[in-house]
Scaffold this motif. Structure first.
Motif, PDB file in Angstrom:
ATOM      1  N   THR A 142       0.868  -1.174   0.000  1.00  0.00           N
ATOM      2  CA  THR A 142       0.000   0.000   0.000  1.00  0.00           C
ATOM      3  C   THR A 142       0.908   1.229   0.000  1.00  0.00           C
ATOM      4  O   THR A 142       2.133   1.103   0.128  1.00  0.00           O
ATOM      5  N   PRO A 143       0.349   2.425  -0.121  1.00  0.00           N
ATOM      6  CA  PRO A 143       1.218   3.612  -0.081  1.00  0.00           C
ATOM      7  C   PRO A 143       2.085   3.697   1.171  1.00  0.00           C
ATOM      8  O   PRO A 143       3.256   4.100   1.097  1.00  0.00           O
ATOM      9  N   SER A 144       1.553   3.294   2.332  1.00  0.00           N
ATOM     10  CA  SER A 144       2.354   3.374   3.560  1.00  0.00           C
ATOM     11  C   SER A 144       3.488   2.354   3.547  1.00  0.00           C
ATOM     12  O   SER A 144       4.610   2.650   3.987  1.00  0.00           O
ATOM     13  N   VAL A 145       3.221   1.147   3.051  1.00  0.00           N
ATOM     14  CA  VAL A 145       4.282   0.134   2.943  1.00  0.00           C
ATOM     15  C   VAL A 145       5.344   0.611   1.956  1.00  0.00           C
ATOM     16  O   VAL A 145       6.551   0.467   2.199  1.00  0.00           O
ATOM     17  N   ALA A 146       4.907   1.203   0.861  1.00  0.00           N
ATOM     18  CA  ALA A 146       5.853   1.703  -0.142  1.00  0.00           C
ATOM     19  C   ALA A 146       6.746   2.798   0.435  1.00  0.00           C
ATOM     20  O   ALA A 146       7.925   2.900   0.076  1.00  0.00           O
ATOM     21  N   ARG A 147       6.206   3.620   1.344  1.00  0.00           N
ATOM     22  CA  ARG A 147       7.031   4.664   1.958  1.00  0.00           C
ATOM     23  C   ARG A 147       8.146   4.059   2.808  1.00  0.00           C
ATOM     24  O   ARG A 147       9.268   4.574   2.834  1.00  0.00           O
ATOM     25  N   VAL A 148       7.841   2.963   3.506  1.00  0.00           N
ATOM     26  CA  VAL A 148       8.876   2.289   4.294  1.00  0.00           C
ATOM     27  C   VAL A 148       9.942   1.707   3.365  1.00  0.00           C
ATOM     28  O   VAL A 148      11.145   1.848   3.610  1.00  0.00           O
ATOM     29  N   ILE A 149       9.508   1.058   2.292  1.00  0.00           N
ATOM     30  CA  ILE A 149      10.460   0.500   1.318  1.00  0.00           C
ATOM     31  C   ILE A 149      11.348   1.603   0.756  1.00  0.00           C
ATOM     32  O   ILE A 149      12.573   1.443   0.633  1.00  0.00           O
ATOM     33  N   GLU A 150      10.738   2.737   0.435  1.00  0.00           N
ATOM     34  CA  GLU A 150      11.498   3.847  -0.140  1.00  0.00           C
ATOM     35  C   GLU A 150      12.532   4.379   0.847  1.00  0.00           C
ATOM     36  O   GLU A 150      13.655   4.732   0.463  1.00  0.00           O
ATOM     37  N   LYS A 151      12.185   4.409   2.139  1.00  0.00           N
ATOM     38  CA  LYS A 151      13.134   4.877   3.159  1.00  0.00           C
ATOM     39  C   LYS A 151      14.290   3.887   3.307  1.00  0.00           C
ATOM     40  O   LYS A 151      15.463   4.295   3.425  1.00  0.00           O
ATOM     41  N   VAL A 152      13.996   2.595   3.293  1.00  0.00           N
ATOM     42  CA  VAL A 152      15.064   1.586   3.327  1.00  0.00           C
ATOM     43  C   VAL A 152      15.989   1.772   2.129  1.00  0.00           C
ATOM     44  O   VAL A 152      17.221   1.719   2.253  1.00  0.00           O
ATOM     45  N   ASP A 153      15.397   2.017   0.972  1.00  0.00           N
ATOM     46  CA  ASP A 153      16.185   2.198  -0.246  1.00  0.00           C
ATOM     47  C   ASP A 153      17.070   3.435  -0.155  1.00  0.00           C
ATOM     48  O   ASP A 153      18.232   3.418  -0.583  1.00  0.00           O
ATOM     49  N   MET A 154      16.549   4.511   0.412  1.00  0.00           N
ATOM     50  CA  MET A 154      17.344   5.734   0.581  1.00  0.00           C
ATOM     51  C   MET A 154      18.539   5.475   1.494  1.00  0.00           C
ATOM     52  O   MET A 154      19.655   5.949   1.229  1.00  0.00           O
ATOM     53  N   GLU A 155      18.318   4.716   2.566  1.00  0.00           N
ATOM     54  CA  GLU A 155      19.417   4.406   3.487  1.00  0.00           C
ATOM     55  C   GLU A 155      20.460   3.523   2.806  1.00  0.00           C
ATOM     56  O   GLU A 155      21.675   3.713   2.997  1.00  0.00           O
ATOM     57  N   ARG A 156      20.009   2.557   2.013  1.00  0.00           N
ATOM     58  CA  ARG A 156      20.940   1.716   1.240  1.00  0.00           C
ATOM     59  C   ARG A 156      21.804   2.577   0.324  1.00  0.00           C
ATOM     60  O   ARG A 156      23.027   2.379   0.226  1.00  0.00           O
ATOM     61  N   MET A 157      21.182   3.549  -0.343  1.00  0.00           N
ATOM     62  CA  MET A 157      21.920   4.404  -1.270  1.00  0.00           C
ATOM     63  C   MET A 157      22.908   5.319  -0.547  1.00  0.00           C
ATOM     64  O   MET A 157      23.997   5.597  -1.059  1.00  0.00           O
ATOM     65  N   GLU A 158      22.546   5.787   0.647  1.00  0.00           N
ATOM     66  CA  GLU A 158      23.471   6.619   1.423  1.00  0.00           C
ATOM     67  C   GLU A 158      24.707   5.815   1.816  1.00  0.00           C
ATOM     68  O   GLU A 158      25.833   6.329   1.794  1.00  0.00           O
ATOM     69  N   ILE A 159      24.507   4.561   2.192  1.00  0.00           N
ATOM     70  CA  ILE A 159      25.637   3.686   2.532  1.00  0.00           C
ATOM     71  C   ILE A 159      26.526   3.494   1.309  1.00  0.00           C
ATOM     72  O   ILE A 159      27.755   3.613   1.386  1.00  0.00           O
ATOM     73  N   ALA A 160      25.911   3.192   0.177  1.00  0.00           N
ATOM     74  CA  ALA A 160      26.677   2.990  -1.053  1.00  0.00           C
ATOM     75  C   ALA A 160      27.473   4.245  -1.420  1.00  0.00           C
ATOM     76  O   ALA A 160      28.655   4.164  -1.781  1.00  0.00           O
ATOM     77  N   LYS A 161      26.840   5.398  -1.306  1.00  0.00           N
ATOM     78  CA  LYS A 161      27.521   6.658  -1.641  1.00  0.00           C
ATOM     79  C   LYS A 161      28.730   6.881  -0.748  1.00  0.00           C
ATOM     80  O   LYS A 161      29.806   7.299  -1.211  1.00  0.00           O
ATOM     81  N   ALA A 162      28.579   6.586   0.547  1.00  0.00           N
ATOM     82  CA  ALA A 162      29.696   6.758   1.483  1.00  0.00           C
ATOM     83  C   ALA A 162      30.836   5.795   1.182  1.00  0.00           C
ATOM     84  O   ALA A 162      31.996   6.070   1.516  1.00  0.00           O
ATOM     85  N   LEU A 163      30.518   4.670   0.539  1.00  0.00           N
ATOM     86  CA  LEU A 163      31.540   3.698   0.147  1.00  0.00           C
ATOM     87  C   LEU A 163      32.121   4.004  -1.232  1.00  0.00           C
ATOM     88  O   LEU A 163      32.945   3.245  -1.743  1.00  0.00           O
ATOM     89  N   GLY A 164      31.683   5.103  -1.830  1.00  0.00           N
ATOM     90  CA  GLY A 164      32.175   5.472  -3.150  1.00  0.00           C
ATOM     91  C   GLY A 164      31.560   4.661  -4.271  1.00  0.00           C
ATOM     92  O   GLY A 164      32.139   4.532  -5.352  1.00  0.00           O
ATOM     93  N   ILE A 165      30.367   4.121  -4.013  1.00  0.00           N
ATOM     94  CA  ILE A 165      29.699   3.252  -4.983  1.00  0.00           C
ATOM     95  C   ILE A 165      28.484   3.973  -5.556  1.00  0.00           C
ATOM     96  O   ILE A 165      27.646   4.491  -4.813  1.00  0.00           O
ATOM     97  N   GLU A 166      28.399   4.011  -6.869  1.00  0.00           N
ATOM     98  CA  GLU A 166      27.220   4.560  -7.524  1.00  0.00           C
ATOM     99  C   GLU A 166      26.180   3.455  -7.660  1.00  0.00           C
ATOM    100  O   GLU A 166      26.474   2.376  -8.169  1.00  0.00           O
ATOM    101  N   THR A 167      24.977   3.719  -7.206  1.00  0.00           N
ATOM    102  CA  THR A 167      23.926   2.715  -7.305  1.00  0.00           C
ATOM    103  C   THR A 167      22.612   3.378  -7.676  1.00  0.00           C
ATOM    104  O   THR A 167      22.432   4.583  -7.462  1.00  0.00           O
ATOM    105  N   GLU A 168      21.711   2.604  -8.239  1.00  0.00           N
ATOM    106  CA  GLU A 168      20.427   3.126  -8.680  1.00  0.00           C
ATOM    107  C   GLU A 168      19.408   3.092  -7.554  1.00  0.00           C
ATOM    108  O   GLU A 168      19.506   2.279  -6.635  1.00  0.00           O
ATOM    109  N   THR A 169      18.403   3.963  -7.649  1.00  0.00           N
ATOM    110  CA  THR A 169      17.257   3.820  -6.766  1.00  0.00           C
ATOM    111  C   THR A 169      16.513   2.545  -7.154  1.00  0.00           C
ATOM    112  O   THR A 169      16.695   2.002  -8.254  1.00  0.00           O
ATOM    113  N   LEU A 170      15.668   2.069  -6.261  1.00  0.00           N
ATOM    114  CA  LEU A 170      14.878   0.875  -6.557  1.00  0.00           C
ATOM    115  C   LEU A 170      14.026   1.085  -7.803  1.00  0.00           C
ATOM    116  O   LEU A 170      13.938   0.190  -8.661  1.00  0.00           O
TER     117      LEU A 170
END
Length: 355
Positions: free
Chosen positions: A229-257
């Motif tokens: 649902t929209p609320s579940v999707a918001r949680v998924i999107e936040k997890v994805d944002m955190e994954r991307m922040e970790i990747a960026k700090a490691l010098g890794i370019e990655t796509e959004t989900l």
């Protein structure tokens, strides 16, 4: 296309799909099923494909004997749950030692940081000369095994990242796999490869946030279309944002989900909720019957917990990831020891890894 001799190790959704598809392409495939008795081997094993593909084929061999499965092959794809890796690697190395193993590529599909454990076990077995180990970010298909003879193919990825704990083998490994099917691309390192695995980003949130529904219906609902649902999707999107922040700090370019789904499946809608709930790939898939599911027992300890550990190391907040770990652990009654996080840390220290 060269006809190759290939072993597929694991008889689940991914293993059945890969075996059938590679056979359909004309390769000689031997499928290892642990559920078969060791002395059971069937030849010309008939399989049927439905969904985005419509074909029937006869897999050369399906066997419960790992020695038979590996004999004479050029490449072995391991399609097994991450929590089975240690036990399976033990059997794998025993069988590899009986053959000319230095000429066999072992491909972890997906890796789930299993390459680090496998490297340790290779050294302890005195097989230090063996380096043909490849790590993949994901499996090739979105698929479900309907039963032992039928596979429902929902989607096929257009690109899969590849790396290795042994960087010197990656170029040749990618070249050989692309002779099988041309979708493999060299990744920067095993961290980029594993952070490209979107299963933990999606699966755990949907499972935990639908726990009551799973238990009441035994998974008899459309996991993505009804579970997101929209609320579940918001949680998924936040997890994805955190994954991307970790990747960026490691010098890794990655796509959004969302970008990833468009990239590998060619599908995109206006937002993540619409993309996941309307995707042709994410449809007609029942949920797990309980929280005793790989979406919890694999995706938390081998996906979310390593991300959280890297976040702590990099001083990045992972509130959504941490919340799902806590809720999933409490709700499932499982205790995840975080051993994989210790292995990752030891690997970084041992190799003086720099990002």
């Amino acid at each position: 296309m060269d006809k190759m001799k290939i072993a597929v190790l694991g008889g689940g959704n991914s293993g059945y799909a890969l075996s059938a598809y590679l056979t359909h392409l004309g390769h000689c495939v031997k499928l290892y099923k642990r559920s078969f008795k060791r002395d059971k081997t069937e030849y010309e094993y008939e399989m049927n494909a439905s969904g985005i593909f419509d074909f029937s084929c006869s897999i050369h061999m399906v066997t419960g004997n790992l020695d038979y499965a590996l004999k004479g092959v050029q490449i072995a794809f391991l399609c097994i749950p991450a929590y089975c890796q240690e036990m399976f690697f033990d059997d794998l190395l025993n069988s590899l030692k009986k053959i000319d193993y230095e000429n066999v590529y072992t491909v972890l599909m997906p890796d789930n940081y299993g390459c680090i454990l496998l490297e340790d076990m290779i050294m302890k077995r005195g097989m230090g000369g063996y380096n043909r180990v490849l790590s993949l970010g994901s499996s090739l298909f979105a698929s479900r095994a309907i039963d032992d003879r039928n596979v429902d193919f929902k989607g096929i990825k257009s690109e899969i990242l590849v790396s290795s704990i042994y960087p010197e083998v990656v170029n040749d490994g990618v070249s050989i796999m692309n002779r099988i099917i041309d979708v493999f691309v060299k990744g920067r390192n095993i961290f980029e490869v594993n952070l490209s695995n979107m299963n933990p980003v999606v699966h755990t949130a949907v499972t935990v946030m639908n726990a009551a529904r799973l238990e009441n219906t035994k998974g008899e609902f459309d996991f993505y279309r009804e579970g997101i649902t929209p609320s579940v999707a918001r949680v998924i999107e936040k997890v994805d944002m955190e994954r991307m922040e970790i990747a960026k700090a490691l010098g890794i370019e990655t796509e959004t989900l969302m970008d990833y789904i468009e990239h590998v499946y060619g599908f995109r809608k206006s937002g993540l909720y619409e993309t996941l709930s309307e995707s042709f790939v994410h449809t007609r898939a029942n949920g797990p019957a309980s929280l005793e599911s790989r979406y919890v027992t694999e995706d938390i300890p081998y996906g979310l917990m390593p991300m959280a550990a890297m976040g702590r190391y990099l001083k990045i907040k992972t509130e959504a990831i941490d919340s799902l770990i806590v809720l999933g652990t409490i709700a499932s009654g499982k205790v995840f020891d975080g051993e994989i996080c210790s292995r990752i840390n030891n690997y970084i220290v041992r190799n003086q890894f720099t990002f």
